[in-house]
Design a protein around this motif. Sequence first.
Motif, PDB file in Angstrom:
ATOM      1  N   THR A 154      15.817   2.992   7.484  1.00  0.00           N
ATOM      2  CA  THR A 154      14.759   2.278   6.785  1.00  0.00           C
ATOM      3  C   THR A 154      15.093   0.792   6.748  1.00  0.00           C
ATOM      4  OG1 THR A 154      13.617   2.043   4.656  1.00  0.00           O
ATOM      5  CG2 THR A 154      15.906   2.711   4.560  1.00  0.00           C
ATOM      6  N   GLN A 155      14.071  -0.025   6.599  1.00  0.00           N
ATOM      7  CA  GLN A 155      14.276  -1.460   6.403  1.00  0.00           C
ATOM      8  C   GLN A 155      14.381  -1.801   4.913  1.00  0.00           C
ATOM      9  OE1 GLN A 155      14.551  -3.629   9.109  1.00  0.00           O
ATOM     10  NE2 GLN A 155      14.549  -1.703  10.251  1.00  0.00           N
ATOM     11  N   ASN A 156      14.248  -0.790   4.076  1.00  0.00           N
ATOM     12  CA  ASN A 156      14.257  -0.983   2.633  1.00  0.00           C
ATOM     13  C   ASN A 156      15.697  -1.046   2.123  1.00  0.00           C
ATOM     14  OD1 ASN A 156      14.188  -0.643  -0.200  1.00  0.00           O
ATOM     15  ND2 ASN A 156      12.216   0.418  -0.098  1.00  0.00           N
ATOM     16  N   ASP A 158      16.896  -1.556  -0.754  1.00  0.00           N
ATOM     17  CA  ASP A 158      17.132  -0.848  -2.015  1.00  0.00           C
ATOM     18  C   ASP A 158      17.467   0.622  -1.758  1.00  0.00           C
ATOM     19  OD1 ASP A 158      16.703  -3.130  -3.508  1.00  0.00           O
ATOM     20  OD2 ASP A 158      14.583  -2.698  -3.873  1.00  0.00           O
ATOM     21  N   LYS A 159      16.779   1.226  -0.805  1.00  0.00           N
ATOM     22  CA  LYS A 159      17.051   2.632  -0.476  1.00  0.00           C
ATOM     23  C   LYS A 159      18.409   2.789   0.193  1.00  0.00           C
ATOM     24  CE  LYS A 159      12.364   4.436  -0.287  1.00  0.00           C
ATOM     25  NZ  LYS A 159      11.300   5.051   0.518  1.00  0.00           N
TER      26      LYS A 159
END
Length: 215
Positions: A154-156, A158-159
């Motif tokens: 993912t590019q997130n 936070d995740k």
Amino acid sequence: MISENIKRIKSEIPEDVTLVAVTKYQSLEATQAVLEAGIFDLGESKVQDFLKKYEVLGDQPRWHFIGHLQKNKVKYLIGKTFLIHSVDSIELMDVIEKEGKKQGIVTDVLLQLNLAREDSKSGILEENLQTVLNELSGYQFIRIKGLMAMGPLTQNNDKIREIFVDLKRIYDKIKEESVGEVIQMNYLSMGMTDDYTIAIEEGSNMIRVGRKIFS
């Protein structure tokens, strides 16, 4: 270029973090350039490719096997690796124990967890980890030196951070409650080219970097 890239990465990371240069798919010449730049921890993911490089370079590097390990290939790694990062089942540990006993060699490994629960990744699920740890007391030829996981696809950020925080929590819990002769907990291997800065912030002391070294 390789030496400059390594110098740049080393300047960004704390001294107590081990940089494993992921040399899988790289030529022998490129791999030797990494050694010449002063990095001796090398990561390979295919047994056949590893053995070709081992024939030439021998024990000069500290070899890390980081790919999915098939049980029928274990015998080729015994006595040649510094760490096998990708131990993801009791069945694989049983084979490592059996082959180690045959050769009289103790193998140091990391347990690979799949905290992101991604089908594309191997690894032990958190709810199954205690069962795995309970099986370890009888082993004589395998040592659990820590944990390894990959960040989610993912590019997130936070995740990604959430997974690394979870892995550090599990690592600390095992270190506090289960350390002994077989379970030693020295290495937390998390963080690759795209996310190693987050991993280090969350407690990683071993990162696996390929693309940023060779591009």
